[in-house]
Design an enzyme around this catalytic site. Structure first.
Site, PDB file in Angstrom:
ATOM      1  N   ARG A   1     -81.079 -29.857 -47.747  1.00 28.51           N
ATOM      2  CA  ARG A   1     -80.050 -30.452 -46.887  1.00 28.51           C
ATOM      3  C   ARG A   1     -78.765 -29.648 -46.983  1.00 28.51           C
ATOM      4  NH1 ARG A   1     -80.803 -36.080 -49.765  1.00 28.51           N
ATOM      5  NH2 ARG A   1     -80.716 -34.519 -51.415  1.00 28.51           N
TER       6      ARG A   1
ATOM      7  N   ASP B   1     -84.790 -32.169 -44.600  1.00 31.09           N
ATOM      8  CA  ASP B   1     -84.753 -33.403 -45.388  1.00 31.09           C
ATOM      9  C   ASP B   1     -86.199 -33.871 -45.488  1.00 31.09           C
ATOM     10  OD1 ASP B   1     -84.631 -35.955 -46.416  1.00 31.09           O
ATOM     11  OD2 ASP B   1     -82.935 -36.582 -45.201  1.00 31.09           O
TER      12      ASP B   1
ATOM     13  N   PRO C   1     -92.917 -28.856 -65.637  1.00 26.10           N
ATOM     14  CA  PRO C   1     -91.946 -28.489 -66.663  1.00 26.10           C
ATOM     15  C   PRO C   1     -91.444 -29.680 -67.471  1.00 26.10           C
ATOM     16  CG  PRO C   1     -91.184 -27.902 -64.422  1.00 26.10           C
ATOM     17  CD  PRO C   1     -92.312 -28.886 -64.300  1.00 26.10           C
TER      18      PRO C   1
ATOM     19  N   VAL D   1     -85.383 -28.701 -68.209  1.00 24.10           N
ATOM     20  CA  VAL D   1     -84.818 -27.514 -67.560  1.00 24.10           C
ATOM     21  C   VAL D   1     -83.376 -27.839 -67.202  1.00 24.10           C
ATOM     22  CG1 VAL D   1     -85.084 -25.857 -65.671  1.00 24.10           C
ATOM     23  CG2 VAL D   1     -87.082 -27.161 -66.458  1.00 24.10           C
TER      24      VAL D   1
ATOM     25  N   TYR E   1     -89.333 -42.388 -61.692  1.00 23.62           N
ATOM     26  CA  TYR E   1     -89.547 -40.936 -61.753  1.00 23.62           C
ATOM     27  C   TYR E   1     -90.928 -40.632 -62.334  1.00 23.62           C
ATOM     28  CZ  TYR E   1     -88.687 -35.984 -62.593  1.00 23.62           C
ATOM     29  OH  TYR E   1     -88.776 -34.607 -62.585  1.00 23.62           O
TER      30      TYR E   1
ATOM     31  N   THR F   1     -80.519 -27.902 -64.983  1.00 19.96           N
ATOM     32  CA  THR F   1     -80.225 -27.742 -63.544  1.00 19.96           C
ATOM     33  C   THR F   1     -79.233 -28.833 -63.157  1.00 19.96           C
ATOM     34  OG1 THR F   1     -81.913 -29.310 -62.833  1.00 19.96           O
ATOM     35  CG2 THR F   1     -82.643 -27.031 -63.102  1.00 19.96           C
TER      36      THR F   1
HETATM   37  P1  NAP Z   1     -81.811 -29.902 -58.750  1.00 21.71           P
HETATM   38  O1  NAP Z   1     -81.065 -28.739 -59.294  1.00 21.71           O
HETATM   39  O2  NAP Z   1     -81.072 -31.182 -58.571  1.00 21.71           O
HETATM   40  O3  NAP Z   1     -82.505 -29.493 -57.368  1.00 21.71           O
HETATM   41  C1  NAP Z   1     -83.144 -30.437 -56.565  1.00 21.71           C
HETATM   42  C2  NAP Z   1     -83.425 -29.835 -55.212  1.00 21.71           C
HETATM   43  O4  NAP Z   1     -84.150 -30.802 -54.420  1.00 21.71           O
HETATM   44  C3  NAP Z   1     -82.165 -29.478 -54.447  1.00 21.71           C
HETATM   45  O5  NAP Z   1     -82.343 -28.230 -53.843  1.00 21.71           O
HETATM   46  C4  NAP Z   1     -82.075 -30.562 -53.385  1.00 21.71           C
HETATM   47  O6  NAP Z   1     -81.512 -30.048 -52.179  1.00 21.71           O
HETATM   48  C5  NAP Z   1     -83.558 -30.846 -53.146  1.00 21.71           C
HETATM   49  N1  NAP Z   1     -83.741 -32.138 -52.503  1.00 21.71           N
HETATM   50  C6  NAP Z   1     -83.501 -33.377 -53.006  1.00 21.71           C
HETATM   51  N2  NAP Z   1     -83.731 -34.310 -52.057  1.00 21.71           N
HETATM   52  C7  NAP Z   1     -84.126 -33.631 -50.946  1.00 21.71           C
HETATM   53  C8  NAP Z   1     -84.486 -34.023 -49.631  1.00 21.71           C
HETATM   54  N3  NAP Z   1     -84.502 -35.319 -49.253  1.00 21.71           N
HETATM   55  N4  NAP Z   1     -84.836 -33.075 -48.730  1.00 21.71           N
HETATM   56  C9  NAP Z   1     -84.825 -31.778 -49.100  1.00 21.71           C
HETATM   57  N5  NAP Z   1     -84.476 -31.326 -50.307  1.00 21.71           N
HETATM   58  C10 NAP Z   1     -84.131 -32.255 -51.215  1.00 21.71           C
HETATM   59  O7  NAP Z   1     -83.045 -30.276 -59.689  1.00 21.71           O
HETATM   60  P2  NAP Z   1     -84.244 -29.371 -60.268  1.00 21.71           P
HETATM   61  O8  NAP Z   1     -84.286 -29.640 -61.724  1.00 21.71           O
HETATM   62  O9  NAP Z   1     -84.174 -27.971 -59.801  1.00 21.71           O
HETATM   63  O10 NAP Z   1     -85.485 -30.130 -59.621  1.00 21.71           O
HETATM   64  C11 NAP Z   1     -86.452 -29.461 -58.822  1.00 21.71           C
HETATM   65  C12 NAP Z   1     -87.814 -30.099 -59.071  1.00 21.71           C
HETATM   66  O11 NAP Z   1     -88.165 -29.893 -60.441  1.00 21.71           O
HETATM   67  C13 NAP Z   1     -87.857 -31.604 -58.845  1.00 21.71           C
HETATM   68  O12 NAP Z   1     -89.085 -31.942 -58.234  1.00 21.71           O
HETATM   69  C14 NAP Z   1     -87.802 -32.165 -60.252  1.00 21.71           C
HETATM   70  O13 NAP Z   1     -88.415 -33.433 -60.321  1.00 21.71           O
HETATM   71  C15 NAP Z   1     -88.589 -31.104 -60.991  1.00 21.71           C
HETATM   72  N6  NAP Z   1     -88.397 -31.074 -62.446  1.00 21.71           N
HETATM   73  C16 NAP Z   1     -87.159 -30.883 -62.990  1.00 21.71           C
HETATM   74  C17 NAP Z   1     -87.025 -30.870 -64.384  1.00 21.71           C
HETATM   75  C18 NAP Z   1     -85.694 -30.659 -65.067  1.00 21.71           C
HETATM   76  O14 NAP Z   1     -85.609 -30.881 -66.295  1.00 21.71           O
HETATM   77  N7  NAP Z   1     -84.662 -30.225 -64.390  1.00 21.71           N
HETATM   78  C19 NAP Z   1     -88.153 -31.043 -65.197  1.00 21.71           C
HETATM   79  C20 NAP Z   1     -89.379 -31.235 -64.602  1.00 21.71           C
HETATM   80  C21 NAP Z   1     -89.490 -31.238 -63.233  1.00 21.71           C
HETATM   81  P3  NAP Z   1     -80.408 -30.767 -51.268  1.00 21.71           P
HETATM   82  O15 NAP Z   1     -79.742 -31.812 -52.117  1.00 21.71           O
HETATM   83  O16 NAP Z   1     -79.510 -29.651 -50.848  1.00 21.71           O
HETATM   84  O17 NAP Z   1     -81.191 -31.328 -50.127  1.00 21.71           O
END
Ligand code: NAP
Length: 241
Positions: A38, A53, A172, A175, A142, A177
């Site tokens: 988005r 989205d 993962p 991480v 979650y 982020t």
């Molecule tokens: P992040 O930095 O918050 O990134 C999340 C991304 O998802 C952003 O680019 C956001 O983009 C996008 N997003 C959220 N809602 C959306 C929507 N409705 N439409 C399109 N894009 C959307 O978090 P991240 O840690 O990189 O997470 C990425 C993935 O890794 C997720 O599936 C998360 O569950 C998974 N994960 C994360 C961790 C961790 O510890 N960080 C661990 C295991 C798994 P916009 O807001 O710009 O739309």
């Protein structure tokens, strides 16, 4: 010649964290990468940014019609989020809808829409989580969503068996982020505590896992990659200093 020259990849969630790092890494390897999010302005160059989205079927259709018009080799479903870190009693209808619509329905929808465009030898990589393998307290929605992602990934692998399409879940642990900022609704202090006293993985660490999965010989399918911070054995157990 780079490993992914001539390939086209879609990465959802490309505006931040794991999605952004993965989109960048695939582009470095020579792929044409179209990143969906988005917040378009945050998608890193040279990734092509298209508005997406994943919770909105029309937005997904528009995105795929443009991004996959000339065929697709790699889909990385990275968009996802958690909301809150509370016992289930505190759950709300609105949060449940957002988490499940984004992490589950959005991922399934994008996969369904991209599948007809995927060329032989293509890859679908879902970003799951260790939360989808072992529950931890106060993360019920979650955890539910990520168990669903893993179930969908296994089911998809069954349905695509015999076709030249690879299916992978990358799961993962911790991480660092923007994830915790979103989870704690902008509370920087709470978000900071998640990564305090522990060396978390970086988005680039996970991007390497995705790259590994999509650069194996064609006859190899990486079914699952589970990666954790060294000081972590589960979502609930982290050794902090
Ligand atoms: P992040 O930095 O918050 O990134 C999340 C991304 O998802 C952003 O680019 C956001 O983009 C996008 N997003 C959220 N809602 C959306 C929507 N409705 N439409 C399109 N894009 C959307 O978090 P991240 O840690 O990189 O997470 C990425 C993935 O890794 C997720 O599936 C998360 O569950 C998974 N994960 C994360 C961790 C961790 O510890 N960080 C661990 C295991 C798994 P916009 O807001 O710009 O739309």
């Amino acid at each position: 010649m780079a490993g992914l020259d001539g390939k086209t990849a879609i990465v959802t969630g490309a505006s931040s964290g794991i999605g952004a790092a993965t989109a960048r890494r695939l582009a470095e390897e020579g792929a044409r990468v179209i990143g969906g999010a988005r917040r378009l302005e945050l998608v890193p160059a040279p990734v092509e940014a298209h508005e997406l989205d994943v919770t909105d079927p029309e937005s997904c259709e528009r995105f795929v019609a443009t991004a996959a018009a000339q065929g697709l080799d790699i889909l990385v479903n990275g968009a996802g989020l958690a909301l809150g870190r509370d016992p289930f009693d505190a759950s709300t209808e609105a949060d449940e809808r957002t988490v499940l619509e984004t992490n589950v329905n959005g991922l399934i929808r994008m996969t369904r829409l991209c599948l007809p465009h995927l060329r032989d030898g293509g890859y679908i990589v879902n970003i799951g989580s260790i939360a989808g393998r072992q529950a931890y307290p106060s993360g019920s929605l979650y955890v539910t969503s990520k168990f669903a992602v893993r179930g969908f990934t296994y089911a998809l692998r069954e349905d695509l068996l015999g076709r030249p399409i690879h299916v992978t879940t990358v799961d993962p642990g911790l991480v660092e982020t923007n994830f915790s900022r979103i989870r704690f609704r902008g509370d920087e202090e709470e978000a900071r505590k998640v990564y305090q006293g522990v060396e978390a993985m970086t988005p680039e660490d996970i991007a390497e896992c995705v790259l590994f999965a999509v650069t194996r010989p064609p006859h190899v399918n990486v079914d699952e990659l589970v990666v954790k911070a060294l000081a972590q054995s589960s979502g609930a157990r982290i050794i902090r200093h």
